[in-house]
Design a protein around this motif. Structure first.
Motif, short mmCIF file in Angstrom:
data_model
loop_
_atom_site.label_atom_id
_atom_site.label_comp_id
_atom_site.label_asym_id
_atom_site.label_seq_id
_atom_site.Cartn_x
_atom_site.Cartn_y
_atom_site.Cartn_z
N SER A 201 1.10 -1.59 -0.01
CA SER A 201 -0.54 0.14 0.34
C SER A 201 0.83 0.94 -0.15
O SER A 201 0.79 2.06 0.57
N ASN A 202 1.88 1.11 -0.25
CA ASN A 202 2.61 2.61 -1.24
C ASN A 202 2.13 3.53 -2.62
O ASN A 202 2.53 2.76 -3.61
N ALA A 309 -1.56 -4.01 13.56
CA ALA A 309 -2.34 -4.33 12.95
C ALA A 309 -3.41 -4.30 11.30
O ALA A 309 -3.33 -4.51 10.98
N LYS A 310 -3.48 -2.86 11.69
CA LYS A 310 -3.50 -1.40 10.15
C LYS A 310 -2.77 -2.00 9.17
O LYS A 310 -2.89 -2.63 8.27
N TYR A 311 -1.16 -2.26 9.58
CA TYR A 311 -0.29 -2.40 8.52
C TYR A 311 -0.56 -4.21 7.86
O TYR A 311 -0.60 -3.82 6.41
N LEU A 312 -0.43 -4.58 9.20
CA LEU A 312 -1.02 -6.19 8.46
C LEU A 312 -2.54 -6.35 7.77
O LEU A 312 -2.47 -7.05 6.84
N HIS A 313 -3.26 -5.70 8.04
CA HIS A 313 -4.45 -5.47 7.51
C HIS A 313 -4.95 -5.42 6.00
O HIS A 313 -5.03 -5.81 5.12
N TYR A 314 -3.90 -4.28 5.98
CA TYR A 314 -3.76 -3.40 4.55
C TYR A 314 -3.04 -5.20 2.81
O TYR A 314 -3.29 -5.16 2.27
N GLU A 316 -2.60 -7.99 3.59
CA GLU A 316 -3.30 -9.31 3.88
C GLU A 316 -4.34 -9.04 2.91
O GLU A 316 -4.90 -9.73 1.97
N ASP A 317 -4.95 -7.34 2.95
CA ASP A 317 -5.74 -6.73 1.61
C ASP A 317 -5.20 -7.02 0.59
O ASP A 317 -5.93 -8.08 -0.30
N LYS A 318 -4.51 -6.85 -0.08
CA LYS A 318 -3.69 -6.74 -1.38
C LYS A 318 -3.47 -7.77 -1.30
O LYS A 318 -3.77 -8.53 -2.98
#
Ligand SMILES: [Zn+2]
Length: 325
Positions: A201-202, A309-314, A316-318
């Motif tokens: 998510s860059n 948690a946000k970093y991992l969520h983004y 995993e979403d990608k």
């Protein structure tokens, strides 16, 4: 304690390997002998950037290594220091470690050639991101470096304030073909970097965040990767990528169906920049199969619990988006 460079365990400051990469092996402390500079000219920064990207608000300082300590300098800078950015973006205090973590994941998990980097602290213990300039030679002179805004003739005067977002990753790929002698390997490296930016998510990997540099033999090659971070944490409304993959990329069947890029879109980009289909497929599969290592790196990082948690969520979403074929 972990190494403030590579997260190696039981290290105070920087491990030997990081000292070699960053400071020619010198024992440079991970705490600077001065305080964080005051953020000046914030208004000016805010007005300059219509698009509120992290690169637009991040202040950069130049450092020089004098004997065994780092000092601010106006000329002869060998390092770039990025303190916590002003609070025009979300979670500014997490930005230095976000960039450090993302660069370390790129290097350690994805074996991407990256600019040497670490986390460092001011005297008052505020963290900052530190990176070593790769365009400066040992004698202080510089290698010729040109970014893809320059290489594609885009500048503020002719293409407006947002000139560095004016192009596609396909355009960059075609310029690599034109200027780099060993262009095929460089093209795969570039493709991996573009895909990495999507996975992490860059959304700010614009034309100036890719560059060519002249080697001692006079050839051009891609520079190591730099400015990698999960910008979505700081700019929640940002687009998934700073540049379109290729002209008309949102017209593809996959994009029209799901509203975002997926496997077929990256395969199409690969095709347009002449990457062998089987190779592109292998790169995508390999790069989306690293979750265990990525989770481990995130958990060892110094991000806050909420941002981990946000970093991992983004991420995993990608990965999930790519696995929808
Ligand atoms: Zn280390």
């Amino acid at each position: 304690m972990r190494c403030s460079g590579c997260y190696k365990e039981n290290i105070e400051g920087y491990c030997l390997n990081c000292r070699k990469k960053l400071f020619d092996g010198k024992r440079v402390p991970h705490i600077l002998s001065f305080k964080a500079p005051q953020n000046e000219n914030l208004k000016e920064y805010q007005e300059q950037t219509k698009r509120l990207s992290i690169s637009g608000v991040q202040l950069k300082y130049s450092l020089r290594l004098d004997d065994k300590s780092l000092a601010m300098t106006d000329k002869g800078g060998q390092y770039i220091l990025k303190p916590i950015p002003p609070s025009l973006i979300a979670y500014p205090d997490q930005a230095p470690e976000n960039e450090h973590l993302t660069m370390q994941i790129a290097e350690q998990v994805y074996k991407i050639d990256t600019a040497a980097n670490a986390l460092i602290y001011f005297e008052d213990r505020q963290p900052a991101y530190l990176t070593k300039r790769f365009d400066v030679k040992a004698d202080g002179s510089k290698y010729l470096q040109e970014d893809f805004a320059q290489l594609s003739g885009k500048q503020k005067k002719t293409h407006g304030e947002n000139y560095k977002y004016n192009g596609t990753y396909e355009n960059i790929g075609l310029l690599i073909q034109k200027y780099v002698a060993a262009s095929y390997p460089a093209m795969e490296v570039f493709f991996r970097n573009v895909f990495f930016n999507y996975l992490f998510s860059n959304g700010d990997a614009h034309l100036k965040n890719f560059s060519l540099i002249q080697t001692d033999s006079g050839d051009y090659r891609l520079t190591p990767a730099y400015d990698l971070m999960c910008t979505l944490i700081h700019s929640p409304g940002e687009t998934d990528t700073a540049l379109d993959l290729f002209d008309g990329d949102t017209d593809t069947k996959h994009y029209q169906t799901y509203g975002h890029y997926g496997y077929p879109d990256f395969m199409e980009l690969a095709k347009r920049i002449s990457i062998i289909e089987a190779r592109a497929k292998r790169i995508i599969i390999e790069m989306t199969s690293q979750s265990g290592k990525v989770i481990n790196m995130i958990s060892n990082s110094l991000l806050s619990t909420e941002i981990k948690a946000k970093y991992l969520h983004y991420y995993e979403d990608k990965v999930r988006r790519i696995n929808v074929v």
